[in-house]
Design an enzyme around this catalytic site. Structure first.
Site, PDB file in Angstrom:
ATOM      1  N   GLU A 186       0.816  -1.219   0.000  1.00 25.48           N
ATOM      2  CA  GLU A 186       0.000   0.000   0.000  1.00 25.48           C
ATOM      3  C   GLU A 186       0.857   1.279   0.000  1.00 25.48           C
ATOM      4  OE1 GLU A 186      -2.739  -0.726   3.226  1.00 25.48           O
ATOM      5  OE2 GLU A 186      -3.690  -2.353   2.107  1.00 25.48           O
ATOM      6  N   ASP A 208      -0.372   6.339   7.087  1.00 24.35           N
ATOM      7  CA  ASP A 208      -1.684   5.832   6.679  1.00 24.35           C
ATOM      8  C   ASP A 208      -2.566   5.617   7.901  1.00 24.35           C
ATOM      9  OD1 ASP A 208      -3.899   4.412   5.804  1.00 24.35           O
ATOM     10  OD2 ASP A 208      -2.757   2.996   4.569  1.00 24.35           O
TER      11      ASP A 208
END
Ligand code: ADP
Ligand code: MG
Length: 647
Positions: A186, A208
């Site tokens: 990611e 994140d």
């Protein structure tokens, strides 16, 4: 879900999928860059909640938004957060299972490994099978979008996923009929979405903060290859915690002020919707209203159900339910919310410190910070991240979209799509802001070498204006309507001042990655606001050429249109100023003189409406300015006299 009506060809698109704990998205990229694929039922909706709702018998009831709305009544059969389970054994999941609303069962496979499954009625579903249902839905979105078969995908996973978790994600893809041609991290996808792979080398921190998890990753880019230097985080720290913090606050206050204990899980779920809405509102505004109608049965210390809470956004449906109920009502400020959120945000910041330590890096070694995940929309989170890395993070892309966009970029690289890289050394098109009357004030001209910076002073047009909207424009044309609007933001909280007095400094800054930062500061009050944009997003070279050609073709008429707007604006500004003076000091003039000036003001206002002759308007304005001069002088000496008597 009707299937298989499209033809398969060799150049079928490859899609990029962000299979998230809370939300999942699908994207692709063409020569203009990455794009998200919307929900076919709502072209503005790109988020598929990662939730599958089942009937008691075990057949699927709904996927996505509708499924999430069933979570309230059906906690046992509404399956969320399967990403926490995928590829993990029963032994790892004893802690996890306690936090879920639905039951898990484990059994041994032929290979002797324990297999975990979600139990719905008599049926069992592995996390792979449930993830596959989400993937099938995203695939359906993509097939409707492309009007053809989609069989190949790139799927993202957290950097710390182990081999088993990655393999299980691949298996989910296979069950959904997708050939998973690559699994990527990611944070790497996030860096790709910003085009950071175009640099020769860089050290990038990806922060994140999503719905249920927090991850900080530090990446090293070397010759187009990303390496994960360190990861840190918390698998149980996210926006959900902030929602629960607010729910706790509301329930405590309801207990204290109304003597009501809210115990029912269904009611808590409803409070949760309210809490999330309040939280999101506080990302944009300084204060939010909270209002919950409690039914009499409850306030009489009964155990009945609470009515649906009245949402602060007005979507709550409490309107019919408020007959003779006790109301819990309060305002909550952004400051109060920040105080509440601080311990959780502190934990993310500590994890950032640990990640830097593992990577043996200081903040000064980090070249870029990228924000990912819905919870990074919270201004306080942005502020704390800026502090710990001593750098303004990238926010130009919507934080929930970043990972999917990057997966789309990776997919297009694998598909051999030639990315038409417009920018790196120069800005392909001019950049500026909309000024009075719909003209464009250009700050950076086309073909300026990047990185670059430009500043210009502006002011207000109306008296007592306390906010200024700034429309950031791209293009070569002279009128805002003919340019592309890249974004709008508002500078608020300017103290009221007469028109023309505020000193508004607008700064454009394009960094080496082509990211544009526009900031506006009112110098007298110090109020500031800014926005970040990727100016090349979704632009092809062809489009740039077309815009340039149009500007050439319209050059003459554009220039005169712009000139006319400027002349009109100046005339209007002068007329307004004169009118104020007449209003305040007109008594100092001869009545005849006063009438004459007023008549001139009216005449000129009418003329400005009908005349397109800039020369004439300019000449008449100059005449008028001369005619007002004696009054201006009288007004000045009168003001000085007044000041003197005050002293
Ligand atoms: P995940 O990666 O876990 O799937 P997302 O990146 O989609 O999650 O983030 C979801 C979280 O972001 C939720 O907790 C949601 O409440 C939060 N969120 C979304 N928009 C906002 C906002 N405007 N302000 C604060 N939090 C937000
Ligand atoms: Mg995510």
């Amino acid at each position: 879900m009707s299937r298989r009506s499209f033809v398969t060809t060799t150049n079928d698109p490859i899609i990029g999928i962000d299979l998230g704990t809370t939300n999942s998205l699908v994207a692709y990229a063409d020569e203009a860059g990455p794009h998200l694929i919307p929900n076919p039922d709502d072209s503005n909706d790109f988020l598929l909640p990662s939730v599958v709702a089942f009937h008691e018998a075990g057949n699927v009831l709904a996927i996505g938004r509708e499924a999430r709305s069933h979570a309230v009544e059906r906690p046992l059969t509404t399956i969320h957060s399967v990403k926490r389970l995928i590829g993990r054994g029963a032994a790892d999941l004893t802690q996890e299972a306690r936090r879920l609303t639905y039951p898990l069962k484990s059994h041994s496979s032929e290979a002797g490994r324990d297999i975990i499954a979600v139990k719905i009625g008599d049926r069992r579903f592995t996390p792979q099978e449930i993830s596959a249902m989400i993937l099938v839905e995203l695939r359906r979105w993509a097939e409707l979008h492309f009007q053809r078969d989609v069989t190949r995908a790139v799927i993202t996973v957290p950097a710390q996923f182990d081999d088993a978790q990655r393999q299980a994600t691949r298996d989910a893809g296979a069950i959904a009929g997708l050939d998973v041609i690559r699994i990527i991290n990611e944070p790497t996808a996030a860096a790709l979405a910003y085009g950071l792979n175009r640099a020769e080398q860089a050290t990038i921190a990806v922060y994140d903060f999503g719905g249920g998890t927090f991850d900080i990753s530090i990446l090293r880019l070397e010759d187009g290859v990303f390496e994960v230097l360190a990861t840190n985080g918390d698998t149980h720290l996210g926006g959900d915690d902030l929602d629960h913090g607010l729910i706790g606050l509301f329930t405590r206050e309801i207990a204290d002020s109304l003597g009501v204990q809210i115990a029912s899980p269904a009611i808590r779920q409803q409070l949760r919707t309210l809490a999330e809405n309040v939280k999101m509102q506080l990302s944009d505004e300084d204060v939010a209203n909270v209002e919950i109608a409690l039914p009499p049965s409850l306030t009489r210390r009964g155990t009945g159900e609470v009515y649906p809470p009245v949402s602060p956004l007005g979507k709550g449906g409490g309107s019919e339910a408020v007959t003779c109920h006790e109301i819990y009502r309060r305002k909550i400020t952004r400051g109060e919310f920040e105080d509440m959120a601080r311990p959780w945000v502190d934990r993310t910041i500590e994890a950032c410190g640990r990640a830097m330590k593992t990577a043996q890096l200081n903040p000064a070694d980090i070249d870029q910070v990228v924000l990912v995940g819905g919870s990074t929309r919270i201004p306080y989170v942005r502020q704390r991240v800026s502090e710990v890395f001593q750098r303004r993070p990238y926010t130009a892309l919507v934080p929930e979209h970043v990972v999917a966009l990057g997966a789309g970029v990776q997919a297009s690289i694998l598909a051999g799509v030639k990315r038409d890289v417009l920018l790196l050394d120069v800005t392909p098109l001019s950049l500026g802001i909309e000024t009075m009357g719909g003209a464009v004030g250009k700050l950076i001209l086309a073909n300026t070498k990047v990185p670059c910076r430009a500043s210009e002073m502006f002011t207000t047009f109306k008296d007592g204006q306390t906010s200024i909207k700034i429309n950031v424009l791209q293009g070569e044309r002279e009128l805002a309507a003919d340019c592309r609007s890249l974004g709008v933001f508002e500078l608020r909280g300017i103290p009221p001042m007469p028109a023309g007095i505020p000193k508004l400094e607008v700064t454009f800054l394009i960094d080496q990655n082509g990211i544009l930062n526009v900031s506006a500061k009112e110098l007298r009050s110090g109020m500031e606001a800014s926005v970040q944009i990727v100016p090349t997003h979704g632009l092809t070279r062809e489009e740039v050429c077309k815009m340039q050609a149009e500007a050439l073709a319209h050059a003459r008429e554009d220039m005169s249109a712009h000139h006319l707007i400027d002349v009109r604006t100046t005339l209007e500004f002068d007329l307004n100023k004169a009118e104020r003076m007449i209003h305040q000091f007109g008594r100092l003039l001869e009545p005849r003189e006063l009438r004459r000036l007023l008549q001139q003001v009216n005449e000129l206002r009418d003329l400005a409406k009908i005349s397109n002759n800039a020369e004439e308007l300019n000449r008449r304005r100059e005449e008028f300015d001369r005619a007002v001069l004696p009054l201006a002088e009288m007004a000045m000496s009168e003001t000085l006299k007044e000041e003197a008597t005050k002293m």
